[in-house]
Design a protein around this motif. Structure first.
Motif, PDB file in Angstrom:
ATOM      1  N   PHE A 116     -57.812   4.677 -47.356  1.00 15.24           N
ATOM      2  CA  PHE A 116     -57.522   3.383 -46.719  1.00 15.24           C
ATOM      3  C   PHE A 116     -56.732   2.360 -47.616  1.00 15.24           C
ATOM      4  CE2 PHE A 116     -61.693   4.629 -44.567  1.00 15.24           C
ATOM      5  CZ  PHE A 116     -61.102   4.658 -43.353  1.00 15.24           C
ATOM      6  N   GLN A 117     -55.715   1.645 -46.750  1.00 14.63           N
ATOM      7  CA  GLN A 117     -54.966   0.524 -47.644  1.00 14.63           C
ATOM      8  C   GLN A 117     -55.531  -0.812 -47.514  1.00 14.63           C
ATOM      9  OE1 GLN A 117     -51.016   2.094 -46.153  1.00 14.63           O
ATOM     10  NE2 GLN A 117     -50.714   2.600 -48.453  1.00 14.63           N
ATOM     11  N   ILE A 118     -56.234  -0.928 -46.293  1.00 14.54           N
ATOM     12  CA  ILE A 118     -56.545  -2.130 -46.026  1.00 14.54           C
ATOM     13  C   ILE A 118     -58.017  -2.124 -45.618  1.00 14.54           C
ATOM     14  CG2 ILE A 118     -56.679  -4.219 -44.443  1.00 14.54           C
ATOM     15  CD1 ILE A 118     -53.597  -3.518 -43.885  1.00 14.54           C
ATOM     16  N   VAL A 119     -58.899  -3.080 -46.354  1.00 16.52           N
ATOM     17  CA  VAL A 119     -60.365  -3.371 -46.148  1.00 16.52           C
ATOM     18  C   VAL A 119     -60.685  -4.568 -45.278  1.00 16.52           C
ATOM     19  CG1 VAL A 119     -60.949  -1.667 -47.985  1.00 16.52           C
ATOM     20  CG2 VAL A 119     -60.820  -4.035 -48.461  1.00 16.52           C
ATOM     21  N   LYS A 120     -61.459  -4.294 -44.353  1.00 18.16           N
ATOM     22  CA  LYS A 120     -61.887  -5.768 -43.511  1.00 18.16           C
ATOM     23  C   LYS A 120     -63.184  -6.089 -44.286  1.00 18.16           C
ATOM     24  CE  LYS A 120     -62.267  -7.765 -38.933  1.00 18.16           C
ATOM     25  NZ  LYS A 120     -61.942  -7.534 -37.652  1.00 18.16           N
ATOM     26  N   LEU A 121     -63.349  -7.397 -44.566  1.00 14.03           N
ATOM     27  CA  LEU A 121     -64.592  -8.211 -44.671  1.00 14.03           C
ATOM     28  C   LEU A 121     -64.982  -9.302 -43.802  1.00 14.03           C
ATOM     29  CD1 LEU A 121     -64.147  -8.601 -48.426  1.00 14.03           C
ATOM     30  CD2 LEU A 121     -65.154  -6.544 -47.415  1.00 14.03           C
ATOM     31  N   LYS A 122     -66.346  -9.350 -43.409  1.00 18.72           N
ATOM     32  CA  LYS A 122     -66.775 -10.174 -42.651  1.00 18.72           C
ATOM     33  C   LYS A 122     -67.320 -11.484 -43.490  1.00 18.72           C
ATOM     34  CE  LYS A 122     -66.810  -8.596 -38.334  1.00 18.72           C
ATOM     35  NZ  LYS A 122     -66.414  -9.035 -37.223  1.00 18.72           N
ATOM     36  N   LEU A 123     -66.762 -12.658 -43.144  1.00 21.30           N
ATOM     37  CA  LEU A 123     -66.819 -13.990 -44.014  1.00 21.30           C
ATOM     38  C   LEU A 123     -67.857 -14.944 -43.359  1.00 21.30           C
ATOM     39  CD1 LEU A 123     -63.706 -14.682 -46.106  1.00 21.30           C
ATOM     40  CD2 LEU A 123     -65.666 -13.066 -46.710  1.00 21.30           C
ATOM     41  N   GLY A 124     -68.265 -15.944 -43.773  1.00 20.39           N
ATOM     42  CA  GLY A 124     -69.085 -16.915 -42.903  1.00 20.39           C
ATOM     43  C   GLY A 124     -70.438 -16.451 -42.930  1.00 20.39           C
ATOM     44  N   VAL A 125     -71.013 -15.801 -43.853  1.00 20.63           N
ATOM     45  CA  VAL A 125     -72.335 -15.120 -43.714  1.00 20.63           C
ATOM     46  C   VAL A 125     -73.145 -15.733 -45.077  1.00 20.63           C
ATOM     47  CG1 VAL A 125     -73.791 -13.038 -43.936  1.00 20.63           C
ATOM     48  CG2 VAL A 125     -71.909 -12.712 -42.835  1.00 20.63           C
ATOM     49  N   ARG A 126     -72.516 -15.844 -46.125  1.00 21.99           N
ATOM     50  CA  ARG A 126     -73.152 -16.572 -47.218  1.00 21.99           C
ATOM     51  C   ARG A 126     -72.150 -17.985 -47.325  1.00 21.99           C
ATOM     52  NH1 ARG A 126     -73.562 -12.261 -52.200  1.00 21.99           N
ATOM     53  NH2 ARG A 126     -74.758 -10.604 -51.171  1.00 21.99           N
ATOM     54  N   PRO A 127     -72.753 -18.748 -48.137  1.00 25.68           N
ATOM     55  CA  PRO A 127     -72.145 -20.086 -48.355  1.00 25.68           C
ATOM     56  C   PRO A 127     -70.738 -19.915 -48.729  1.00 25.68           C
ATOM     57  CG  PRO A 127     -74.371 -20.191 -49.439  1.00 25.68           C
ATOM     58  CD  PRO A 127     -74.181 -18.686 -48.876  1.00 25.68           C
ATOM     59  N   TRP A 128     -69.873 -20.975 -48.332  1.00 28.36           N
ATOM     60  CA  TRP A 128     -68.469 -20.785 -48.372  1.00 28.36           C
ATOM     61  C   TRP A 128     -68.145 -20.611 -50.050  1.00 28.36           C
ATOM     62  CZ3 TRP A 128     -65.340 -24.238 -51.226  1.00 28.36           C
ATOM     63  CH2 TRP A 128     -63.933 -24.188 -51.072  1.00 28.36           C
ATOM     64  N   ALA A 129     -68.526 -21.333 -50.810  1.00 29.80           N
ATOM     65  CA  ALA A 129     -68.137 -21.311 -52.142  1.00 29.80           C
ATOM     66  C   ALA A 129     -68.625 -20.057 -52.877  1.00 29.80           C
ATOM     67  CB  ALA A 129     -68.985 -22.273 -52.903  1.00 29.80           C
ATOM     68  N   GLU A 130     -69.980 -19.364 -52.701  1.00 30.85           N
ATOM     69  CA  GLU A 130     -70.263 -18.119 -53.025  1.00 30.85           C
ATOM     70  C   GLU A 130     -69.667 -17.051 -52.508  1.00 30.85           C
ATOM     71  OE1 GLU A 130     -74.222 -15.241 -52.384  1.00 30.85           O
ATOM     72  OE2 GLU A 130     -74.386 -17.432 -52.145  1.00 30.85           O
ATOM     73  N   GLU A 142     -54.651  -0.530 -56.734  1.00 30.74           N
ATOM     74  CA  GLU A 142     -53.375  -0.619 -56.350  1.00 30.74           C
ATOM     75  C   GLU A 142     -53.001  -0.177 -55.088  1.00 30.74           C
ATOM     76  OE1 GLU A 142     -48.980   1.022 -58.114  1.00 30.74           O
ATOM     77  OE2 GLU A 142     -50.870   1.525 -59.038  1.00 30.74           O
ATOM     78  N   GLY A 143     -52.368  -1.143 -54.320  1.00 33.85           N
ATOM     79  CA  GLY A 143     -52.009  -0.799 -53.034  1.00 33.85           C
ATOM     80  C   GLY A 143     -53.069  -1.262 -51.778  1.00 33.85           C
ATOM     81  N   MET A 144     -54.093  -1.644 -52.412  1.00 33.71           N
ATOM     82  CA  MET A 144     -55.073  -2.146 -51.557  1.00 33.71           C
ATOM     83  C   MET A 144     -54.986  -3.647 -51.003  1.00 33.71           C
ATOM     84  SD  MET A 144     -57.964  -1.332 -49.569  1.00 33.71           S
ATOM     85  CE  MET A 144     -58.683   0.085 -50.475  1.00 33.71           C
ATOM     86  N   SER A 145     -55.202  -4.009 -49.881  1.00 35.41           N
ATOM     87  CA  SER A 145     -55.371  -5.455 -49.532  1.00 35.41           C
ATOM     88  C   SER A 145     -56.601  -5.849 -48.610  1.00 35.41           C
ATOM     89  CB  SER A 145     -53.965  -6.059 -48.897  1.00 35.41           C
ATOM     90  OG  SER A 145     -53.812  -5.176 -47.290  1.00 35.41           O
ATOM     91  N   LEU A 146     -56.871  -7.002 -48.690  1.00 41.72           N
ATOM     92  CA  LEU A 146     -58.029  -7.268 -47.765  1.00 41.72           C
ATOM     93  C   LEU A 146     -57.692  -8.301 -46.548  1.00 41.72           C
ATOM     94  CD1 LEU A 146     -60.104  -9.342 -50.850  1.00 41.72           C
ATOM     95  CD2 LEU A 146     -60.275  -7.080 -49.863  1.00 41.72           C
TER      96      LEU A 146
END
Length: 324
Positions: A116-130, A142-146
């Motif tokens: 995989f060259q792109i991984v998807k993450l779910k945000l907004g679950v923990r506090p923003w700053a964390e 190398e070659g990976m993006s979020l």
């Protein structure tokens, strides 16, 4: 004749987003002759409720589908898909890793090893700053993006700060960044960053045409289950492409049947495989209604013709399911 078959699919681990937690995926396979569709409502994603979908499916008289709610219409329109989208093609896919946890770095490394060259993450679950601190600490292969799915959890101030702090990282795009989105607010945030912003949950509220006309974001997230079928996704994508806006097809943790149909939709919208689509949700299921599209080195290879779905009738997930 329309046959409606319920299914119940337990997840390997909870699917956690800013909008809630999912433990089991329930829906219906819809069959007309040898053709199949999937009806997997998810109110949090923007569809009707299960009760509304069931009522629509069981009362449909075989006529027009234009007034049906989204997930029910998607299922019925999908049975016509083999006659439209049957060509060979390749679809690039991102890895769906879910929310940030203590195993994030290892999960990203595993995804890179799997091609995989792109991984998807779910945000907004923990506090923003964390969450921002955890992202800043990452060292990506190398070659990976979020690909970051915020699920409308950030204020404008938080989003403005985030796009600046995330500049050193390779960010593919940020989906649904704003708690209170508008075309003007999204456009103002997009003007602050070279990171593409994408609209998903706000498509129905703000209107696809308004978002396209305003060029408020650089990408639209199209979910056949939410838009009401593959045909509507293809039509939206054509309008968006004319204005230079890319479209990404994603699933809503539906069954294997629904993922096959979404993959065909992605191939139709993106025949040159320029985009990376969100079709990796089957890995989250303990059981499924059949074999989902195999993902090899971050890609789904679609042969000519259409996948046979006879195996779905043998699935324990169907045999044990109870009507919702």
């Amino acid at each position: 004749m329309l046959t409606v078959i319920p299914y119940s699919l337990p997840l390997l681990r909870p699917w956690t987003t800013a909008r809630g937690v999912l433990h089991t995926r329930q829906g219906w396979l819809v069959r007309v002759g040898d053709a199949w569709g999937d009806c997997a409502p998810m109110v949090e994603a923007g569809t009707e409720s299960h009760a509304q979908a069931w009522a629509a499916l069981t009362s449909w008289d075989g006529g027009t589908t234009e007034e049906l709610p989204a997930a029910a219409r998607c299922a019925i329109e999908s049975v016509r898909l083999p006659h439209r989208f049957g060509g060979a093609g390749t679809v690039r896919v991102n890895a769906a890793l879910g929310a940030i946890d203590d195993a994030l770095a290892a999960s990203i490394a595993d995804a890179a090893d799997a091609g995989f060259q792109i991984v998807k993450l779910k945000l907004g679950v923990r506090p923003w700053a964390e969450e921002l601190t955890a992202l800043e600490a990452l060292s990506l292969p190398e070659g990976m993006s979020l690909r970051l799915d915020v699920n409308e959890a950030w204020t404008m101030a938080q989003a403005s700060d985030a796009v600046q702090r995330l500049r050193p990282l390779a960010i593919d795009c940020i989906e649904d960044p704003l708690t209170d989105p508008s075309c003007d607010a999204l456009a103002a945030l997009q003007a602050q960053t070279s990171i593409p912003l994408a609209a998903d949950a706000c498509l129905s509220r703000l209107g696809v045409d308004a978002l396209i006309a305003a060029k408020a974001v650089r990408r639209l997230i199209l979910k056949p289950m939410v838009q009401g079928g593959p045909d509507r996704c293809v039509a939206i994508a054509a309008r968006a492409k004319a204005e230079g806006i890319a479209c990404i097809v994603t699933t809503v943790v539906e069954s294997a049947c629904g993922v096959w149909l979404a993959a065909r939709t992605a191939a139709e919208i993106d025949p040159s495989a320029e985009q990376t689509h969100g079709l990796d949700t089957s890995r989250w299921l303990c059981e499924d209604t059949g074999q989902p599209p195999p993902i090899v080195r971050g890609r789904i290879a679609l042969g000519g013709g259409f996948v046979p779905f006879d195996e779905f009738l043998q699935s324990p997930a169907i045999r044990l399911a109870k009507p919702i």
